[in-house]
Design an enzyme around this catalytic site. Structure first.
Site, PDB file in Angstrom:
ATOM      1  N   HIS A  30      45.942  45.680  37.757  1.00  0.00           N
ATOM      2  CA  HIS A  30      45.151  45.108  36.676  1.00  0.00           C
ATOM      3  C   HIS A  30      46.082  44.807  35.514  1.00  0.00           C
ATOM      4  O   HIS A  30      46.894  45.637  35.126  1.00  0.00           O
ATOM      5  CB  HIS A  30      44.046  46.061  36.244  1.00  0.00           C
ATOM      6  CG  HIS A  30      43.053  45.427  35.319  1.00  0.00           C
ATOM      7  ND1 HIS A  30      42.413  44.240  35.606  1.00  0.00           N
ATOM      8  CD2 HIS A  30      42.598  45.805  34.097  1.00  0.00           C
ATOM      9  CE1 HIS A  30      41.608  43.916  34.616  1.00  0.00           C
ATOM     10  NE2 HIS A  30      41.711  44.846  33.681  1.00  0.00           N
ATOM     11  N   HIS A  42      42.120  42.178  28.020  1.00  0.00           N
ATOM     12  CA  HIS A  42      42.278  41.841  29.431  1.00  0.00           C
ATOM     13  C   HIS A  42      41.056  41.090  29.942  1.00  0.00           C
ATOM     14  O   HIS A  42      39.993  41.082  29.307  1.00  0.00           O
ATOM     15  CB  HIS A  42      42.552  43.102  30.271  1.00  0.00           C
ATOM     16  CG  HIS A  42      41.602  44.240  30.044  1.00  0.00           C
ATOM     17  ND1 HIS A  42      40.791  44.754  31.027  1.00  0.00           N
ATOM     18  CD2 HIS A  42      41.336  44.986  28.936  1.00  0.00           C
ATOM     19  CE1 HIS A  42      40.065  45.752  30.548  1.00  0.00           C
ATOM     20  NE2 HIS A  42      40.383  45.913  29.279  1.00  0.00           N
ATOM     21  N   CYS A 150      42.972  38.354  36.212  1.00  0.00           N
ATOM     22  CA  CYS A 150      43.564  39.018  35.043  1.00  0.00           C
ATOM     23  C   CYS A 150      45.038  38.700  34.877  1.00  0.00           C
ATOM     24  O   CYS A 150      45.556  38.639  33.753  1.00  0.00           O
ATOM     25  CB  CYS A 150      43.354  40.529  35.135  1.00  0.00           C
ATOM     26  SG  CYS A 150      44.064  41.294  36.629  1.00  0.00           S
TER      27      CYS A 150
END
Length: 260
Positions: A30, A42, A150
């Site tokens: 991530h 994010h 992301c």
């Protein structure tokens, strides 16, 4: 920068850093942009880190960390994928890594998998933080783990670069790692089955790995090999996303790409 690991200490973080953390079994990472004051912006799928609407969700969601309620972070809005979290929530108990920019071709090819570095050059930190904050307010379109994830968000914040294919854009470095790895490994497996000696097995394995690394290199936004990589201002990007219009203009030879 490291060949085997991009792990960093929290104390070394600076506003504008592109950071990431691997999830369970290193299935995916991530990514986000550190903006200072222990905060990270994010991109998510309505507050969830991943989601494809396909069978692969079972693997991805099963590797997602269990979120512990945080008294610091504001719950994400259901229709807005760009969120701001404290560093602890972003990491969710994982290890902190910093994504590398302006790496050499040799280092890029030596990396074991995608989603850790790029040949692209980062813009100044103040530009990076400004883009991230702007997208926090106006969004980054619809989340798609294969096309607009992301990592794409963080790379765009750092460079202003996106990959455009008609009206679709995205596809970051970890996508070839999730999909391309098994696809490249398949020929090596077949070659191994028909190989009768260790030398042949080694050749097949090295060939598959080399093919995978070269494909990653060509796909990188900073390689200069892709004609569909364009630099877009954050205002222009969000305006076109909001209207559903996003079209790349083919520039004259030697001219920078632009979007209309």
């Amino acid at each position: 920068m490291g060949l085997l690991s991009n792990r960093v200490a929290r104390e070394s973080l600076k506003p504008g850093d592109h950071i990431y953390s691997w999830r369970t079994a290193y299935i995916y990472a991530h990514h986000g942009i550190y903006i200072g004051d222990d905060k990270v912006i994010h991109f998510t799928r309505q507050g969830q880190e991943v989601g494809t609407g396909t069978f692969i969700d079972f693997l991805l969601v099963s590797s997602s960390p269990t979120q512990v309620p945080c008294t610091t972070c504001t719950p994400a809005e259901e229709d807005h994928g760009v969120v701001v979290s404290c560093l602890n929530c972003f990491l969710s108990g994982g290890i902190l890594y910093r994504f590398e920019y302006s790496v050499s071709a040799a280092l890029f090819l030596a990396k074991a998998r995608g989603g850790t570095c790029t040949l692209a050059v980062s813009d100044p930190p103040e530009f990076v933080v400004a883009r991230a904050k702007y997208l926090l307010e106006y969004g980054f379109g619809c989340y798609n783990v294969f096309k607009n994830n992301c990592e794409d968000f963080a790379i765009y914040c750092k460079t202003g670069l996106i990959v455009l294919d008609n009206v679709a854009f995205g596809q970051g470095g970890q996508v070839p790692s999730i999909i391309g790895g098994p696809l490249v490994a398949a020929p090596a497996t077949l070659l191994t089955l028909v190989t009768t000696n260790i030398y042949g097995m080694a050749v097949a394995t090295v060939s598959a790995v080399a093919t995978y690394c070269v494909n990653r290199y060509v796909a990188d936004v900073g390689s200069g090999k892709r004609r569909n990589v364009v630099k877009v201002s954050v205002e222009d990007l969000t305006r076109k996303l909001s209207t559903g219009l996003l079209q790349a203009i083919e520039p004259p030879p030697g001219a920078p790409h632009s979007v209309s």
